[in-house]
Structures are given as C-alpha cells and as structure tokens.
Design an enzyme around this catalytic site. Structure first.
Site, short mmCIF file in Angstrom:
data_model
loop_
_atom_site.label_atom_id
_atom_site.label_comp_id
_atom_site.label_asym_id
_atom_site.label_seq_id
_atom_site.Cartn_x
_atom_site.Cartn_y
_atom_site.Cartn_z
N ALA A 61 0.86 -1.18 0.00
CA ALA A 61 0.00 0.00 0.00
C ALA A 61 0.90 1.24 0.00
O ALA A 61 2.09 1.13 0.32
CB ALA A 61 -0.88 -0.01 1.24
N GLY A 99 0.44 -4.98 0.97
CA GLY A 99 -0.73 -4.91 0.11
C GLY A 99 -0.45 -5.51 -1.27
O GLY A 99 -1.39 -5.97 -1.94
N GLU A 102 -1.13 -9.06 -0.80
CA GLU A 102 -2.58 -9.22 -0.58
C GLU A 102 -3.34 -9.12 -1.90
O GLU A 102 -4.31 -9.85 -2.13
CB GLU A 102 -3.06 -8.15 0.41
CG GLU A 102 -2.51 -8.40 1.81
CD GLU A 102 -2.90 -7.32 2.80
OE1 GLU A 102 -2.53 -6.16 2.54
OE2 GLU A 102 -3.57 -7.62 3.78
N GLU A 122 4.03 -5.72 7.34
CA GLU A 122 3.28 -4.60 7.96
C GLU A 122 3.65 -4.38 9.42
O GLU A 122 3.64 -3.24 9.90
CB GLU A 122 1.77 -4.83 7.84
CG GLU A 122 1.18 -4.54 6.46
CD GLU A 122 1.24 -5.73 5.51
OE1 GLU A 122 2.02 -6.67 5.76
OE2 GLU A 122 0.50 -5.71 4.51
C1 3H9 Z 1 0.65 -2.19 3.53
O1 3H9 Z 1 0.83 -2.67 2.46
C2 3H9 Z 1 -0.68 -2.21 4.24
C3 3H9 Z 1 -1.66 -3.19 3.65
O2 3H9 Z 1 -1.56 -4.44 4.32
C4 3H9 Z 1 -3.07 -2.77 3.89
C5 3H9 Z 1 -3.55 -1.53 3.23
C6 3H9 Z 1 -5.01 -1.32 3.38
N1 3H9 Z 1 4.73 3.35 0.04
O3 3H9 Z 1 13.38 1.07 -0.03
P1 3H9 Z 1 13.74 1.88 -1.22
C7 3H9 Z 1 9.56 4.62 -1.20
S1 3H9 Z 1 1.89 -1.41 4.38
C8 3H9 Z 1 5.24 4.53 -0.26
O4 3H9 Z 1 14.94 2.73 -1.14
P2 3H9 Z 1 14.43 -0.49 -2.66
C9 3H9 Z 1 10.73 4.89 -0.27
O5 3H9 Z 1 10.39 5.76 0.76
C10 3H9 Z 1 3.26 -1.49 3.28
N2 3H9 Z 1 6.56 4.73 -0.55
O6 3H9 Z 1 13.83 0.95 -2.53
C11 3H9 Z 1 11.75 5.49 -1.22
O7 3H9 Z 1 11.35 6.83 -1.45
P3 3H9 Z 1 12.45 7.95 -1.80
C12 3H9 Z 1 3.87 -2.85 3.27
C13 3H9 Z 1 7.36 3.67 -0.51
O8 3H9 Z 1 14.40 -0.79 -4.11
C14 3H9 Z 1 11.50 4.70 -2.51
O9 3H9 Z 1 10.17 4.18 -2.40
N3 3H9 Z 1 5.07 -2.83 2.44
C15 3H9 Z 1 6.88 2.40 -0.18
O10 3H9 Z 1 15.70 -0.63 -1.90
C16 3H9 Z 1 12.45 3.58 -2.73
O11 3H9 Z 1 12.47 2.75 -1.58
C17 3H9 Z 1 6.27 -2.59 2.98
O12 3H9 Z 1 6.42 -2.41 4.16
C18 3H9 Z 1 5.51 2.26 0.10
N4 3H9 Z 1 4.96 1.07 0.40
O13 3H9 Z 1 13.37 -1.45 -1.93
C19 3H9 Z 1 7.40 -2.57 2.01
N5 3H9 Z 1 7.91 1.53 -0.21
O14 3H9 Z 1 13.06 7.53 -3.09
C20 3H9 Z 1 8.18 -1.31 2.17
C21 3H9 Z 1 8.99 2.24 -0.56
O15 3H9 Z 1 11.63 9.20 -1.89
N6 3H9 Z 1 9.16 -1.09 1.12
N7 3H9 Z 1 8.69 3.54 -0.73
O16 3H9 Z 1 13.42 7.93 -0.64
C22 3H9 Z 1 10.29 -1.82 1.01
O17 3H9 Z 1 10.54 -2.75 1.75
C23 3H9 Z 1 11.25 -1.41 -0.06
O18 3H9 Z 1 10.99 -0.08 -0.41
C24 3H9 Z 1 11.18 -2.27 -1.34
C25 3H9 Z 1 12.08 -1.62 -2.43
C26 3H9 Z 1 11.70 -3.67 -1.04
C27 3H9 Z 1 9.77 -2.35 -1.88
#
Ligand code: 3H9
Length: 645
Positions: A61, A99, A102, A122
C-alpha cells in the site's frame, strides 16, 4: 502513475506502473477497480494477468497515505478481483510485499519469476496486513507458515513460495508471456476455489501468542496480527476480515505506527543525501584498520561481514595478538548466536591480515583509525598515514569527541579525510556518524555513505561539535538525569522510569556498565585547562573509587559475578552533599523531562547546522543509543506532543 492494459489472445494483461515501488495509491486502486468492472463485462476476454512495471510487482500500500483519510479501500478492490467472473493471475517479479502480496492473494493464481520476495512486513510499521492478508494467506499455505509470514516477518523466495503453495508456477523466461500461457492452460481446467473459500487448521494459539509477545517486546502489532489470524480460523473468513480491518484502522491511527512510519522514511532517506546523488563514490575493496581494541576489532568484523579485505594494524606483536584474539572472539560469538556458520567465520577471519606498524597499509583504499582517544596519538598516526598511503586513499578517524580538523592538521591532501564514528559493538550497532571537515571532498563523503550502505549501517552526517550529534545529546540526557538526582530523586526511580519508557537500561545503569571514569576524565581535563566545570555527583563517585561495575560499584552496588544493580547506601552518602530536596516525580514525568532535554539539545544542534534534519537526530538516537523505536525518536515524539496539545 499509469495502469495500462492490452489484449493478448483473449487474455487481458494489466501493467501497474507507479514508480518507485508500484505502491497501491488511491489512483492505482481506483483504476484497477474500474478495470475489474470493465474487463468482466468484456466478452472478448477470458482471463486477466496482473503485473508490475520496472523492478518489482508491488511494494505494498502507499504508506504516505496513512496519515490521511481512507479512500477507495484496498480490501474492496481485492474482494472484487477475487469475485471477478474471470480468473486473475498475478505475475510476480522482484517483490510482492504487504498490500502487494494481498493483491496477489485476491487473484485466483500466482506465478512468479525466480528470485522474487513475497511477504507481509506490515508489523514493521506498527500495522497488521489490512487487506485480507491474515485471512487468505493461511487458507492458501497453512496456518503455521502464514503465522511466520504475517506475524513474524518471514519472507518467502519464489521457490519456497512455490513449495508452500503460494505460487502456482515458476516462470523462467519472460514473465508476462509465461503468465499468459499459464492463464490459457488454467482456463482448460476447472478453477480452484478462491482463497477465501478454503479452510485452514488451528495451531497451538496460546504457544504462538506467548512466543510472539516475547519477541515483540511490547509492540502492539504482532500479537494483534496473530489475533486476527486466529479469529478468522475460529469464526470464519468474514469475521476474520472484519476484525483484521478494524485492527488495521485502529493501528494505522496509533502513535506507535506513526513513529515507525516516520523511521521507515527517515531510514530510506538517510543513505542518499540530495547533494550527493550526482557524486560517484570511489571503489573500496581493501580497508586498513589502525588499532585492534574493542572498537578496531569490531570495525574489522563489520568490514569482513561486508566482504571487504581487511588489514588490522597494531603497534607491536603483543597488541596485535590481543587484537586478533578479540576479533576471533567476536566471530565465535556470532557463531554461538547462530548468525553465521563456522565455515563463514573461518573465511572471514582468514580475510583479516594482522600486521605490526602502518607500512602494510600502503595499498589500502581506505584506512580507519581507531586508536586511543588522544589528539597527539591520532595526529601522529595521520602524519604517518599521509606519508605511507596512496595519495587517493581515503583516511578516516573513528574519534568520538576530538575535533577531526585538529586530527588532520598535518595531513597533506585533507580532501580525502573525514570522521567515521562507529558505535560499540561496531559489528552490531547500526549507526554510523559521518563527519566531514570543511576540506572533505564530495567524492570522499559519497564514498563514506556508500561504505555505510555496504556495511548495512544507517549513515547520519554530523557537523563538528563536541561529541557530534549522539554523544552531545547523551551528555545533555545524563546531565538532566543528574539534575533530577540532585533534586532528590533516586537513581533507581530514574532508571526504572526510562526502562518503562522503552530503553533497555536506564542512564545510571548504562554508566555503571560502561564506566564513569571516561566522562570524569574529560571533565577533569577541562578543569585542568581552566574551564569552569561544576563538580557533579559522578565526580564524587569516581573520586571515591566507584567507577561502575568494573570496580564493584558506581551508582549501584554489585556483587561479584552478578550484574544486577542494587541500590547503594554508600553511593547515596557520597553524593549527599550535592543533593537538595526530596524529589518526587511520576515515572512518565521523569521520562518527559529527560526526553525533553534530549529534544532541546537536538534543537540546538539543528540551529547550529550540526544535523541536517530532526529525522537524522532521531536515527542517531534509535540506532546508536537505544531510544525505543516505537516512540520514533526524541524529535518526533516531542513534535507530536507539541502538535497534540
Ligand atoms: C501495507 O501494504 C498495508 C496493507 O496491508 C493494507 C492496506 C489497506 N509506500 O526502499 P527503497 C519509497 S503497508 C510509499 O529505497 P528499494 C521509499 O520511501 C506497506 N513509498 O527501494 C523510497 O522513497 P524515496 C507494506 C514507498 O528498491 C522509494 O520508495 N510494504 C513504499 O531498496 C524507494 O524505496 C512494505 O512495508 C511504500 N509502500 O526497496 C514494504 N515503499 O526515493 C516497504 C517504498 O523518496 N518497502 N517507498 O526515498 C520496502 O521494503 C522497499 O521499499 C522495497 C524496495 C523492497 C519495496
């Protein structure tokens, strides 16, 4: 953001393109919801393939939306996909997280490229999966593995996901082509039931709950995720979804989740300061470490963990033998804790070349000095390194307090010099303060940030001041704690209040562990220079021979072989001349005072330009000083409190 689709041989292929991580923001959700409806009505389509553009499927999400209202809810979209008249196939590459997973669980099938990562992280954000993850996952892969994924942050790679039934086929060639072929084959057979219509078995819920609560250390989300999972298995899918959603929305609005989200973004921003984005780091393969004490050995271990070749330099054979023994002890401890295999540690240890003197560092790309905290000693080291090392080698000091400009005074070519302040134990602690001098070149600085990334550290740039960011705030924190002691509060009450707040130890327990004498000596040195430094309770204790655990007592008493602090009448008598008043403050007020002092020092640090942002200060406190992650850091917490009153 674009969500496009094309028709391929009666199969609709949807591509989500929402860089950088294809997060499921409102616009993406709305577009997908429209597509579910439109594609269902389109008789030229038999099935749908859903894929992500770029490096990954969907990272989750959109976390940036969690401070605002809920619009176009994701659970409704996923339910619509699951209930669609046509089967959807998620084509996963890179990652499907939160998400994103999901969404894939709502599809009737999932295919994946090798090397993908699937998970529900999450709880790291103080949340539980909020779009069916706790309900559909156990019904697809079994409850035990689902608990590990949704509650305990286990991620599955493609092959493991295939093994547990989360992925239906691994696609070796082009993913979308493979997914389209898979969809056509699937249409020839009866469709399996959707995840929501399947059953899942119970596990020993009480045992799981006890294990999860212990590991969660007071965090709310992990037990709440388990409770949602359990509820769905005991009372059915619809009841489970309802509890999951209610819990997700409650946690989304919690201070704990706001704090963890703040840190999520701070941690992502830290490694890439805007002014260095265009600067290429130098390649670093071989690193010299000068000094094999606790710090030097820890740094060497951290470097080896990142695969860098290390030369550990000491001044004589005895010191070198001690340094190598310390290093070997660090590796043994890592094996005992199950962090690395024996084979790996053998390889890591073999990659450290122990040498007497500095001559052996001549071909290093980077040298990190970690010798005794004494200006003259450090100056000598750098004068020699300047002569011995390649002119393009980067030279760094690990000083905690001394002005790096003084240390580098005699160095030719000071553009290649900077401070790299590791925290003890350096192989464990995530914080790395990076301290450029006015001479440090952008290339040197970019190389330091790149090194931090390779070491898995959280880098924070600090300007030059006494103690840099972290130790300067520590001094203020301790000073405020001592003011409370002078006002008559007991050290035990203060320590207990800070433990209740979330620190592993209180300020006085930490001092007893690390020793009271270092800061005492610093104050004495300042007094010797003629500075006016008032006598503090800690000075009286050290003068009475109470330097902490190592002398059997400091703020507390200790019995031999036992690190349990026992309130000390002796210590109380020694400091009594400095105590005035009876002191009576509730635990939460004590914590408020001490955190308030940290934040006030943080404000001063910002005003002086020593730290670039409040978030950087929070990272220093959380990753270097044990500030509880669930509170977000002193700057975040203080700002939240101010905005809510
Ligand atoms: C969820 O999903 C809730 C649901 O269950 C229910 C909903 C109803 N959103 O990490 P990076 C940004 S909760 C917005 O350096 P990588 C990050 O801030 C979510 N922004 O890249 C950064 O911004 P900036 C569950 C996001 O390639 C840029 O993207 N998911 C999000 O090393 C690059 O990020 C997680 O917890 C996001 N979801 O790794 C996964 N994710 O360039 C969280 C990242 O401005 N994310 N950004 O600094 C990660 O683990 C890593 O970002 C990922 C990519 C592995 C995806």
């Amino acid at each position: 953001m674009t969500v496009t689709w094309e028709l391929r041989d009666r199969i609709a292929v949807i591509i989500i393109a929402n860089p950088p991580v294809n997060a499921l923001g409102k616009a993406v959700r709305e577009r997908l919801a429209t597509l579910v409806h439109d594609l269902d009505a389109d008789t030229s389509i038999d099935a749908v393939v859903l894929a992500g553009a770029g490096k990954l499927f969907v990272g989750g999400a959109d976390i940036t939306e969690f401070d605002g209202p809920v619009e176009a809810p994701l659970p409704e979209l996923i339910a619509a996909i699951e209930g669609s008249a046509k089967p959807w196939v998620a084509a996963i590459h890179g990652v499907a997280l939160g998400g994103g997973l999901e969404l894939a669980l709502g599809c009737r099938f999932r295919v994946a490229a090798p090397g993908a990562t699937l998970g529900l992280p999450e709880v790291n954000l103080g949340l539980i999966p909020g779009a069916g993850g706790t309900q559909r996952l156990p019904r697809l892969i079994g409850t035990e593995t689902a608990v590990a994924v949704a509650v305990e942050k286990l991620t599955l790679d493609t092959f493991r996901a295939m093994k547990v039934g989360l992925v239906d086929r691994v696609i070796d060639g082009p993913l979308v082509d493979g997914a389209v072929s898979f969809a056509k084959e699937a249409l020839a057979r009866p469709l399996p039931p959707p995840a929501s219509a399947r059953n899942a078995a119970a596990v020993d819920w009480d045992a799981a709950d006890a294990r999860i609560r212990k590991a969660a250390k007071g965090l709310s989300a992990p037990p709440a995720a388990l409770a949602a999972l359990r509820h769905g298995i005991e009372h059915g899918f619809a009841a489970g979804i309802a509890l999951e959603r209610e819990t997700f929305l409650r946690l989304r609005a919690s201070e704990e989740s706001a704090a963890l989200r703040h840190l999520f973004f701070a941690e992502r921003a830290a490694p890439r300061p805007a002014d260095l984005r265009q600067v290429s780091p130098k390649p670093i393969a071989k690193v010299g470490v000068v000094g094999g004490g606790t710090m030097g050995s820890g740094i060497a271990a951290a470097l080896r963990g990142a695969g860098l070749a290390v030369t550990l330099s000491e001044r004589d054979e005895d010191a070198l033998a001690r340094g190598m023994a310390t290093l070997s002890g660090i590796f043994d401890a890592a094996v005992k804790r199950g962090l690395v295999s024996v084979a790996e540690t053998t390889e890591r240890f073999a990659g450290v070349d122990g040498k007497v003197g500095l001559e052996s560092l001549r071909d290093c790309d980077l040298v990190i000095e970690a010798v005794f905290e004494d200006l003259a000693v450090k100056q000598d080291v750098f004068a020699e390194l300047g002569r011995i090392c390649r002119p393009d080698a980067i030279l760094a000091t690990n000083t905690s307090y001394i002005d790096p400009r003084e240390i580098a005074r005699s160095l030719q070519n000071p553009g290649r010099f900077l401070g790299l302040h590791f925290f003890s134990p350096a192989q464990v602690m995530k914080l790395l303060e990076i301290i450029p001098t006015p001479d440090t070149t952008p290339e040197t600085l970019a190389t330091a940030f790149d090194l931090a990334r390779r070491l898995g550290k959280v880098p924070v740039r600090s300007g030059i001041c006494d103690g840099f960011i972290g130790n300067r705030i520590l001094r203020r924190y301790r000073g405020e704690a001592e003011i409370l002691v002078r006002q008559g509060l007991s050290v035990a009450a203060i320590d207990s209040a800070m433990r209740a707040f979330g620190f592993a130890m209180g300020p006085f327990e930490v001092q007893d562990l690390s020793g009271l004498d270092i800061s005492f000596m610093q104050r004495e040195a300042a007094r010797a220079r003629g500075e006016e430094v008032a006598i503090q309770p800690g000075d009286l204790l050290v003068r009475a021979g109470r330097k902490g655990q190592k002398t059997g007592g400091g703020w507390y008493d200790y019995v031999a072989g036992d690190r349990t602090p026992r309130p000390s009448d002796t210590a109380a008598k020694i400091i009594a001349p400095l105590v005035q008043g009876q002191g009576d403050l509730a635990a939460d007020k004590i914590a408020e005072r001490l955190v308030g002092a940290m934040a006030a020092e943080g404000e001063a640090i910002l005003a002086e330009g020593i730290a670039a942002s409040p978030a950087d200060i929070d990272l220093v406190e959380v990753h270097g000083y044990g500030f509880p992650r669930s509170k977000g850091g002193p700057m975040f917490l203080t700002a939240r409190k101010a905005s809510s009153t």
